[in-house]
Design a protein around this motif. Structure first.
Motif, PDB file in Angstrom:
ATOM      1  N   ILE A 166      54.874 -36.371 -10.244  1.00  0.00           N
ATOM      2  CA  ILE A 166      55.576 -36.631  -8.987  1.00  0.00           C
ATOM      3  C   ILE A 166      54.548 -36.769  -7.878  1.00  0.00           C
ATOM      4  CG2 ILE A 166      57.189 -35.718  -7.259  1.00  0.00           C
ATOM      5  CD1 ILE A 166      58.568 -34.188  -9.530  1.00  0.00           C
ATOM      6  N   ALA A 167      54.601 -37.889  -7.166  1.00  0.00           N
ATOM      7  CA  ALA A 167      53.718 -38.115  -6.010  1.00  0.00           C
ATOM      8  C   ALA A 167      54.573 -38.043  -4.751  1.00  0.00           C
ATOM      9  CB  ALA A 167      53.032 -39.468  -6.119  1.00  0.00           C
ATOM     10  N   ALA A 168      54.362 -37.011  -3.949  1.00  0.00           N
ATOM     11  CA  ALA A 168      55.219 -36.753  -2.790  1.00  0.00           C
ATOM     12  C   ALA A 168      54.538 -37.061  -1.460  1.00  0.00           C
ATOM     13  CB  ALA A 168      55.683 -35.298  -2.812  1.00  0.00           C
ATOM     14  N   GLY A 169      53.346 -37.642  -1.505  1.00  0.00           N
ATOM     15  CA  GLY A 169      52.673 -38.009  -0.259  1.00  0.00           C
ATOM     16  C   GLY A 169      51.558 -37.051   0.108  1.00  0.00           C
ATOM     17  N   HIS A 170      50.409 -37.602   0.500  1.00  0.00           N
ATOM     18  CA  HIS A 170      49.243 -36.785   0.857  1.00  0.00           C
ATOM     19  C   HIS A 170      49.583 -35.858   2.031  1.00  0.00           C
ATOM     20  CE1 HIS A 170      44.643 -36.805   0.587  1.00  0.00           C
ATOM     21  NE2 HIS A 170      44.948 -35.823   1.416  1.00  0.00           N
ATOM     22  N   TYR A 171      50.097 -36.442   3.097  1.00  0.00           N
ATOM     23  CA  TYR A 171      50.459 -35.669   4.289  1.00  0.00           C
ATOM     24  C   TYR A 171      51.520 -34.614   3.961  1.00  0.00           C
ATOM     25  CZ  TYR A 171      53.153 -34.820   8.597  1.00  0.00           C
ATOM     26  OH  TYR A 171      53.855 -34.235   9.612  1.00  0.00           O
ATOM     27  N   ALA A 172      52.554 -35.022   3.237  1.00  0.00           N
ATOM     28  CA  ALA A 172      53.689 -34.125   2.989  1.00  0.00           C
ATOM     29  C   ALA A 172      53.313 -32.912   2.160  1.00  0.00           C
ATOM     30  CB  ALA A 172      54.820 -34.894   2.302  1.00  0.00           C
ATOM     31  N   THR A 173      52.367 -33.053   1.235  1.00  0.00           N
ATOM     32  CA  THR A 173      51.993 -31.919   0.388  1.00  0.00           C
ATOM     33  C   THR A 173      51.003 -30.983   1.076  1.00  0.00           C
ATOM     34  OG1 THR A 173      50.301 -33.288  -0.701  1.00  0.00           O
ATOM     35  CG2 THR A 173      52.449 -33.096  -1.792  1.00  0.00           C
ATOM     36  N   GLU A 174      50.403 -31.426   2.189  1.00  0.00           N
ATOM     37  CA  GLU A 174      49.411 -30.597   2.869  1.00  0.00           C
ATOM     38  C   GLU A 174      49.899 -30.018   4.199  1.00  0.00           C
ATOM     39  OE1 GLU A 174      45.343 -32.576   1.045  1.00  0.00           O
ATOM     40  OE2 GLU A 174      45.929 -33.092   3.085  1.00  0.00           O
ATOM     41  N   PHE A 175      50.734 -30.749   4.904  1.00  0.00           N
ATOM     42  CA  PHE A 175      51.125 -30.306   6.244  1.00  0.00           C
ATOM     43  C   PHE A 175      51.843 -28.958   6.267  1.00  0.00           C
ATOM     44  CE2 PHE A 175      53.813 -30.221  10.048  1.00  0.00           C
ATOM     45  CZ  PHE A 175      52.834 -30.399  11.030  1.00  0.00           C
ATOM     46  N   PRO A 176      52.668 -28.597   5.250  1.00  0.00           N
ATOM     47  CA  PRO A 176      53.371 -27.307   5.328  1.00  0.00           C
ATOM     48  C   PRO A 176      52.474 -26.100   5.537  1.00  0.00           C
ATOM     49  CG  PRO A 176      54.393 -28.675   3.659  1.00  0.00           C
ATOM     50  CD  PRO A 176      53.157 -29.403   4.104  1.00  0.00           C
ATOM     51  N   VAL A 177      51.195 -26.176   5.179  1.00  0.00           N
ATOM     52  CA  VAL A 177      50.318 -25.009   5.357  1.00  0.00           C
ATOM     53  C   VAL A 177      50.058 -24.720   6.831  1.00  0.00           C
ATOM     54  CG1 VAL A 177      48.018 -26.122   5.398  1.00  0.00           C
ATOM     55  CG2 VAL A 177      48.302 -23.882   4.318  1.00  0.00           C
ATOM     56  N   THR A 178      50.276 -25.686   7.722  1.00  0.00           N
ATOM     57  CA  THR A 178      49.981 -25.446   9.137  1.00  0.00           C
ATOM     58  C   THR A 178      50.782 -24.270   9.687  1.00  0.00           C
ATOM     59  OG1 THR A 178      51.618 -27.116   9.795  1.00  0.00           O
ATOM     60  CG2 THR A 178      49.329 -27.842   9.607  1.00  0.00           C
ATOM     61  N   ALA A 179      52.014 -24.138   9.251  1.00  0.00           N
ATOM     62  CA  ALA A 179      52.833 -23.016   9.724  1.00  0.00           C
ATOM     63  C   ALA A 179      52.253 -21.684   9.255  1.00  0.00           C
ATOM     64  CB  ALA A 179      54.270 -23.168   9.227  1.00  0.00           C
ATOM     65  N   ALA A 180      51.739 -21.653   8.013  1.00  0.00           N
ATOM     66  CA  ALA A 180      51.143 -20.424   7.486  1.00  0.00           C
ATOM     67  C   ALA A 180      49.847 -20.076   8.225  1.00  0.00           C
ATOM     68  CB  ALA A 180      50.868 -20.584   5.987  1.00  0.00           C
ATOM     69  N   VAL A 181      49.030 -21.098   8.506  1.00  0.00           N
ATOM     70  CA  VAL A 181      47.780 -20.861   9.243  1.00  0.00           C
ATOM     71  C   VAL A 181      48.086 -20.364  10.656  1.00  0.00           C
ATOM     72  CG1 VAL A 181      45.735 -21.973  10.237  1.00  0.00           C
ATOM     73  CG2 VAL A 181      46.438 -22.506   7.893  1.00  0.00           C
ATOM     74  N   ALA A 182      49.060 -21.004  11.316  1.00  0.00           N
ATOM     75  CA  ALA A 182      49.433 -20.588  12.669  1.00  0.00           C
ATOM     76  C   ALA A 182      49.934 -19.142  12.679  1.00  0.00           C
ATOM     77  CB  ALA A 182      50.501 -21.524  13.227  1.00  0.00           C
ATOM     78  N   ALA A 183      50.713 -18.763  11.666  1.00  0.00           N
ATOM     79  CA  ALA A 183      51.230 -17.386  11.594  1.00  0.00           C
ATOM     80  C   ALA A 183      50.103 -16.373  11.433  1.00  0.00           C
ATOM     81  CB  ALA A 183      52.213 -17.272  10.428  1.00  0.00           C
ATOM     82  N   LYS A 184      49.107 -16.697  10.598  1.00  0.00           N
ATOM     83  CA  LYS A 184      47.972 -15.792  10.409  1.00  0.00           C
ATOM     84  C   LYS A 184      47.134 -15.673  11.682  1.00  0.00           C
ATOM     85  CE  LYS A 184      47.504 -16.080   5.379  1.00  0.00           C
ATOM     86  NZ  LYS A 184      47.709 -14.622   5.166  1.00  0.00           N
TER      87      LYS A 184
END
Length: 265
Positions: A166-184
């Motif tokens: 399954i190829a879900a997109g370069h941006y889409a598979t990486e961007f969700p981590v921004t919320a985790a980084v911001a929380a830390k």
């Protein structure tokens, strides 16, 4: 965006220096950051591999259990609740779209897949251009590899070997981590308020197409294969009969040319 918001630092996944620079001038992003008084902390494969990083966040979206690492520690593989590949692809589209910046029109995430014909009980995930790592996923006993990008040959070979992809997109598979980084960052530095980026994907896509058209056909092909299809400089060298160093030089020259055009605009 960072300058407009008067930010003093950018924390990013992709590095501002992707290939080695022999000199730095106004056309280069590091120079522009210094000029604007903006610092940058860039974490690429170390953030991919980190506990709580890109791929653990991605694995968590699919409720992965008994997680293990693969692909030199960057990817994650583990058990998920049994699911058919088309249904897993739909879930990826829905879950990732909910975590990404939405374009003005069209879907936030576009998913492509190949179905090897068996349900998925063990899933491997690796963000970005991870389609070439299908053999690593097979070695870990995965039924399916979910990644950002995979080319036609990766998909054919994976299916032939019994692995769905399954190829879900370069941006889409990486961007969700921004919320985790911001929380830390909020937890560690409560006096700060990190702001995840809010780009306009439609504008970014149109701008990328416009800039590519300013390159020669040969440069456009090289750019697409390197940055969109995920081929390495070594692989491109074999493809075109060039030393990898020559491939890197041509890519760097084209990037500098585009950067200069942007500066002049």
């Amino acid at each position: 965006e960072a300058a407009a918001k008067q930010c003093e630092m950018i924390v990013s996944h992709h590095p501002v220096i992707f290939d080695p620079l022999k000199k730095i001038g106004p056309q280069d992003v590091p120079f522009q950051l210094v000029q604007a008084g903006i610092s940058a902390i860039c974490m690429h494969t170390n953030l991919d591999a980190a506990e709580g990083g890109v791929n653990e966040v991605l694995a968590g979206i699919f409720d992965m259990k008994n997680m293990e690492t693969f692909a030199e520690g960057c990817g994650r593989v583990g058990a998920i609740e049994e699911i058919a590949v088309p249904e897993l692809a739909r879930k990826a589209q829905q879950e990732l779209a909910a975590r990404c910046n939405a374009p003005a029109v069209g879907p936030a995430v576009q998913v492509k897949f190949v179905d090897a014909g068996k349900p998925v009980k063990r899933l491997a995930v690796i963000s970005g251009a991870g389609g070439s790592l299908f053999a690593d996923a097979i070695a870990m006993g995965a039924d399916c590899l979910l990644t950002g990008e995979a080319n036609h040959h990766h998909a054919i070979d994976a299916k032939r070997l019994g692995l769905s992809l399954i190829a879900a997109g370069h941006y889409a598979t990486e961007f969700p981590v921004t919320a985790a980084v911001a929380a830390k960052l909020r937890a560690a530095l409560p006096e700060l308020e990190p702001e995840p980026e809010t780009p306009d994907p439609d504008f970014a896509e149109a701008e990328a197409r416009r800039l590519l058209e300013l390159l020669t056909p040969a440069e456009q092909e090289l750019f697409r294969k390197r940055y969109l299809e995920g081929y390495t400089a070594a692989e491109l060298g074999k493809m075109y009969g060039l030393p990898p160093a020559t491939v890197r030089t041509r890519l760097a020259k084209a990037r500098r040319y585009l950067s200069q055009l942007l500066m002049e605009e």
